[in-house]
Design a protein around this motif. Sequence first.
Motif, PDB file in Angstrom:
ATOM      1  N   ARG A   1       0.885  -1.165   0.000  1.00  0.00           N
ATOM      2  CA  ARG A   1       0.000   0.000   0.000  1.00  0.00           C
ATOM      3  C   ARG A   1       0.912   1.201   0.000  1.00  0.00           C
ATOM      4  O   ARG A   1       1.656   1.415   0.967  1.00  0.00           O
ATOM      5  CB  ARG A   1      -0.895  -0.017   1.249  1.00  0.00           C
TER       6      ARG A   1
ATOM      7  N   HIS B   1       1.222   5.436  -0.877  1.00  0.00           N
ATOM      8  CA  HIS B   1       0.458   6.656  -1.137  1.00  0.00           C
ATOM      9  C   HIS B   1       1.174   7.553  -2.133  1.00  0.00           C
ATOM     10  O   HIS B   1       0.541   8.337  -2.830  1.00  0.00           O
ATOM     11  CB  HIS B   1       0.173   7.402   0.173  1.00  0.00           C
TER      12      HIS B   1
ATOM     13  N   VAL C   1      -2.082   1.334   8.060  1.00  0.00           N
ATOM     14  CA  VAL C   1      -1.694   2.719   7.765  1.00  0.00           C
ATOM     15  C   VAL C   1      -0.903   3.343   8.922  1.00  0.00           C
ATOM     16  O   VAL C   1      -0.099   4.251   8.712  1.00  0.00           O
ATOM     17  CB  VAL C   1      -2.936   3.567   7.393  1.00  0.00           C
TER      18      VAL C   1
ATOM     19  N   ASP D   1      -4.863  11.093   6.791  1.00  0.00           N
ATOM     20  CA  ASP D   1      -5.318   9.712   6.847  1.00  0.00           C
ATOM     21  C   ASP D   1      -5.977   9.337   8.159  1.00  0.00           C
ATOM     22  O   ASP D   1      -6.202   8.152   8.434  1.00  0.00           O
ATOM     23  CB  ASP D   1      -4.177   8.764   6.461  1.00  0.00           C
TER      24      ASP D   1
ATOM     25  N   TYR E   1      -9.666   6.292   6.461  1.00  0.00           N
ATOM     26  CA  TYR E   1      -9.557   5.470   7.666  1.00  0.00           C
ATOM     27  C   TYR E   1     -10.492   5.984   8.751  1.00  0.00           C
ATOM     28  O   TYR E   1     -10.172   5.963   9.936  1.00  0.00           O
ATOM     29  CB  TYR E   1      -8.101   5.389   8.148  1.00  0.00           C
TER      30      TYR E   1
HETATM   31 CO    CO Z   1      -4.483   5.414   2.850  1.00  0.00          CO
END
Ligand code: CO
Lengths: 401, 401, 231, 231
Positions: free
Chosen positions: B85, B87, B233, B253, B258
């Motif tokens: 993941r 960003h 995250v 975030d 989230y």
């Molecule tokens: Co994110």
Amino acid sequence: AASATAATRAVAAEGEDAILKLPEHTTGLGLPVVTDGYGKPSKWEANLQRRQSPGLTRVNQASVSFTPLQGLFGIITPSGLHFERHHQGWWDIDPSKHRLMVNGLVKRERVFTMDDLMRLPSVSRIHFIECGANTATEWGNVAVPTVQYTHGMISCSEFTGVLLSTLLEMCGIDKKKAKYVLAEGADGSSMTRTIDIERAMDDVIVAWGMNGEMLRPENGYPLRLVVPGIQGVSWVKYLRRIEVGDEKYATKDEAVHYIDHMPDGTHRQYTGIQECKSVITTPSAGQTLLDKGFYNVTGLAWSGRGAIKRVDVSVDGGRNWRTARLEGPVLPKAMTRFNIDWVWDGKPAILQSRAIDSTGYVQPKINQLRAVRGTRSVYHQNAIQSWLVSENGEVSNVQVY
Amino acid sequence: AASATAATRAVAAEGEDAILKLPEHTTGLGLPVVTDGYGKPSKWEANLQRRQSPGLTRVNQASVSFTPLQGLFGIITPSGLHFERHHQGWWDIDPSKHRLMVNGLVKRERVFTMDDLMRLPSVSRIHFIECGANTATEWGNVAVPTVQYTHGMISCSEFTGVLLSTLLEMCGIDKKKAKYVLAEGADGSSMTRTIDIERAMDDVIVAWGMNGEMLRPENGYPLRLVVPGIQGVSWVKYLRRIEVGDEKYATKDEAVHYIDHMPDGTHRQYTGIQECKSVITTPSAGQTLLDKGFYNVTGLAWSGRGAIKRVDVSVDGGRNWRTARLEGPVLPKAMTRFNIDWVWDGKPAILQSRAIDSTGYVQPKINQLRAVRGTRSVYHQNAIQSWLVSENGEVSNVQVY
Amino acid sequence: QSKPWHDIGRDATPAEVKAWDIDVRPDFKGLPAGAGSVQLGEEVWMAKCSSCHGDFGESNEVFTPIIGGTTKKDIETGRVAALVEGAPSTAPQKTTMMKVATVSTLWDYINRAMPWNAPKSLKADEVYGVVAYLLSLAEVVPGDFVLSDKNIAEVQKRMPNRNGMVFYEPMWKVNGKGDVQNVACMKDCPTEMKIRSSLPDFARDAHGNILEQNRVIGPVRGADTTKPAPK
Amino acid sequence: QSKPWHDIGRDATPAEVKAWDIDVRPDFKGLPAGAGSVQLGEEVWMAKCSSCHGDFGESNEVFTPIIGGTTKKDIETGRVAALVEGAPSTAPQKTTMMKVATVSTLWDYINRAMPWNAPKSLKADEVYGVVAYLLSLAEVVPGDFVLSDKNIAEVQKRMPNRNGMVFYEPMWKVNGKGDVQNVACMKDCPTEMKIRSSLPDFARDAHGNILEQNRVIGPVRGADTTKPAPK
Ligand SMILES: [Co+2]
Ligand code: HEC
Ligand code: HEC
Ligand SMILES: [Ca+2]
Ligand SMILES: [Ca+2]
Ligand SMILES: [Ca+2]
Ligand SMILES: [Ca+2]
Ligand SMILES: [Ca+2]
Ligand SMILES: [Ca+2]
Ligand SMILES: [Co+2]
């Protein structure tokens, strides 16, 4: 080494460039996901490779490569760094054509495909595998420069497969007559090893999984025997056959190798247990401490007879000992990571670790081992290892007892 | 699929060619050791890759790749298949130039090199990391075809590093005023997340090691925060800074993503816990059973609040349940592998698993989750997952409650 | 009470078992009928083995020597005297023939794994032949001997190290007790704290530069072994 | 009682802390002094942001839309009405502006991470400007507004979703209790056992052929999703 420290620490009054000048990765856009569908280590880690020990073997297909324990953490060995031991080279076998046969003292001699095996009830367990010849070079005098070469024929992984006992029960093992099983590989060497029936019916696994994925080709893809606590040679790779029998087989690797040369000239056969052992991996020989002061001394301990109960560490060549912290999980026949605090005062020091297992067995000193077994053995050298820290911070391999 | 079975099982009266005609690897010489100083999977395993979910994100540097859970074993995720993941893309950072700064409500604001950090007392612990958005697609109707895409934003590894509490104590944290820490990454997004001080002083790790080696670049090499039990995250990658503060930070975030969208239109902020959850990985959607008869149904369970206590499995859409076998080790905030026997009679069946954690919490049904949280949430979907086995053996993703 | 997975897999056919069940035990179970002379063995050896092992099994190039170090006396006693600690050595290093106690082991292994680059290519008679040839080199059998399934048990009685093996159960059983005992002394323990052995100078860089075998960061660096060891 | 590792590391210099300590909290701690007009913001936006986010922050191409879905009423109440379940939707999907409660979040994030391909390249005044421009698009501030550290707290009071956040502690604390309860019924449990939802036909092969995403051996194969789903 001192200069390396200096370099990474050079701070102007204002501060360090590494902080004040924002690096490219802080001010730019990085690489996309799935750049590698199957990822790989950082390019900065390229020094950590499995390596051969020059002169140890004569040909590369009947040889060994060693795991770089000096740079590893925790208990799981990255599969890419799992040590290798091949007798006739390694293969990447088509798993749809691979078969396992069970024959001998069973009601039904059976054949299993990988599809069949992977449908069966499975277990997943973390175990170490150590070559019986690990640390062989150190039976006599000090011979090799780092822990990769003294102790690197060991790895620890999570294995998944079906218990051998499940297969033997399915085939209708003859419980009266059956005393041993023979495991046989499908490679050119068709490695064969005898396993006693109590063990075969206990915790031996016919495994396809290693650290969450299939076994790597170098480690026996698609099927290998996992014989917890027993030397690696019994963990037959490319496993193609299990024979149930009533006599030991005295195969080449239990009649000419993996035998212990005793002082009276006899050889002990079938001495497969990897007894309780430990080694400090950082700091270890061939490494240089950056500075005086605090270090986390860390290492690995394991026992083929059970779980690790305690690890003690000495920094004065075995005169005084302190008990190290065991990191969890502490599992039977698995590696256990230990850590202990140490403040290096800049003077020569001799580091040792000493493991104790759940049977109460205390890892021996090399002189104790030699007093019983002499010096001509190759296998099963589980002595306390000593590392000398010299004044300049360099660590080297020594024998002290 | 039926034909595949047939093919691998075709046996003439004499026997199978796969056995009678010795394969090349049984009659030839294989490859040498250290063919790969750092090994890789078998070429036959190439189907198991991390993959993107088409249409989920718009650009590949702010995106996700999913772990192929459908083909994995045990609890350790191979690092090459760890979900991604990013960003703002990933980097392979020069670790000698990487720094960690601790600032804010501390006596001494400090800077650490990797050399500094790796000298400190370390711990090694097995923990899962799950993206808060894992299984997001299934809040409403069924949307994606396999467990890789429904549940593949989870991995489980052995992490090694220094406890954050050790660092905070070294810096002289202001125990009266400190309420939160902010963790910040060094990449373009400089990801920031708030962590409460009790947790920061408990089991949070500033980690460099993953599964025995250094973190992979995609996972934050050389340093990431490990926040056991909390959504991914918060496991800030490329960790460059820890600030100690007295207010939550409401970073992007934790103020725009989230957050949990409730039926009344509010959003819950700071809901980081990954609650107890499980999923059957084999057989799972997109797979076809080769035959009627016995199967080992296997899957994974985990809880951000502690250890897994029990997993139950239903094959009739939740009407009746049996308790599965937990493979050890069963560790807090780690994945746990479960296995259970099942004989498929060839009729349609609906498979479900339901985990219970050490707090007694029982994994909910999707309708129970929706009754409280509505259907517009993206994050923290931990409902029981249903797989339909059709008469032809194909398994598909369905919702049943 | 058979388990629901009882019938997964299939029966092996007799031909299949025959194809794979090649092991030969010390009691000669598994040994196929056949025979081979020393002369046949010599021919096979020269064609398929000697390039790696030397004409007389003496080569140390591709693997350690097979032949050497055994005496007529050993054949009588069934113990290779040179193996005893302190005994005068009769070979530069331990050979296969010095160690192997069971002739079945040679037969089984050559049959399954040799020639190294073409394992399982020998016919049974050829295996008998090369085993006979090797035994003749070790003077276990005369130069005109024909080894067969009929007389192999007799030959076993002349193996130079046939009495050289012991079975030590504690190292075979998981619940055995180790043969070496240490105690967990914690303070002022008996040790001379002197360095009994250290890495020889020539070995310092024999494994390459260790600097390049360690991580570029961390609590330590690899030692630069292109430079001399610390004094 | 400091630990022996107490002094590992070094003190950070003030310049270093300044270089990295860029976070801005909801109480505006961390916010640098400065100011930027909507007009400056529009210039920056058109030069450095609009290519990805659209001229009016409406683009769904590179990321979900930033602007849209908020009303004058929302600015009064501080709650975006469209977020309530069943409410008529005012935008095709949830936008950033519909969700964000704290203006500090926008300032902090744009300052640290935007433009996406050149993060941390904006000057503080430019960040004030683009935040002002985005707020003006959402009608939170008028077109001639100049946003600054002095008036930003006032602007916070007009954020459309400023009252839209709740803090739910049980999902933040490890020892909290879940908000959704199930019971571990084992027999004849309440379920309708009917399929409420299944994979839509168009989604069957939207992730490629699943056959190629499964192992070539094992208890199962990948389904061939180039062929229709089982009925
Ligand atoms: Co994110
Ligand atoms: C191309 C090289 C090569 C050829 C040809 C070859 N060998 Fe070997 N041989 C080896 C190697 C290498 C080993 C060690 C294998 C291992 O490590 O397990 C070996 C092992 C042996 C051993 C066991 C020695 C021991 O102590 O473990 C015997 C016996 C043997 N070979 C006999 C033969 C015979 C008989 C032939 C011919 C029919 C033959 N070899 C042909 C390379 C060769
Ligand atoms: C090259 C493409 C690109 C450019 C140019 C760009 N952005 Fe972005 N922006 C993105 C992407 C992609 C994201 C989502 C990042 C993520 O996933 O965390 C984003 C996220 C955002 C967000 C957060 C939205 C949310 O809901 O998470 C804001 C606000 C934003 N950008 C503002 C700006 C501003 C202001 C500029 C110019 C100064 C700018 N962007 C320039 C691509 C771009
Ligand atoms: Ca071995
Ligand atoms: Ca995540
Ligand atoms: Ca046999
Ligand atoms: Ca040299
Ligand atoms: Ca700050
Ligand atoms: Ca389609
Ligand atoms: Co060997």
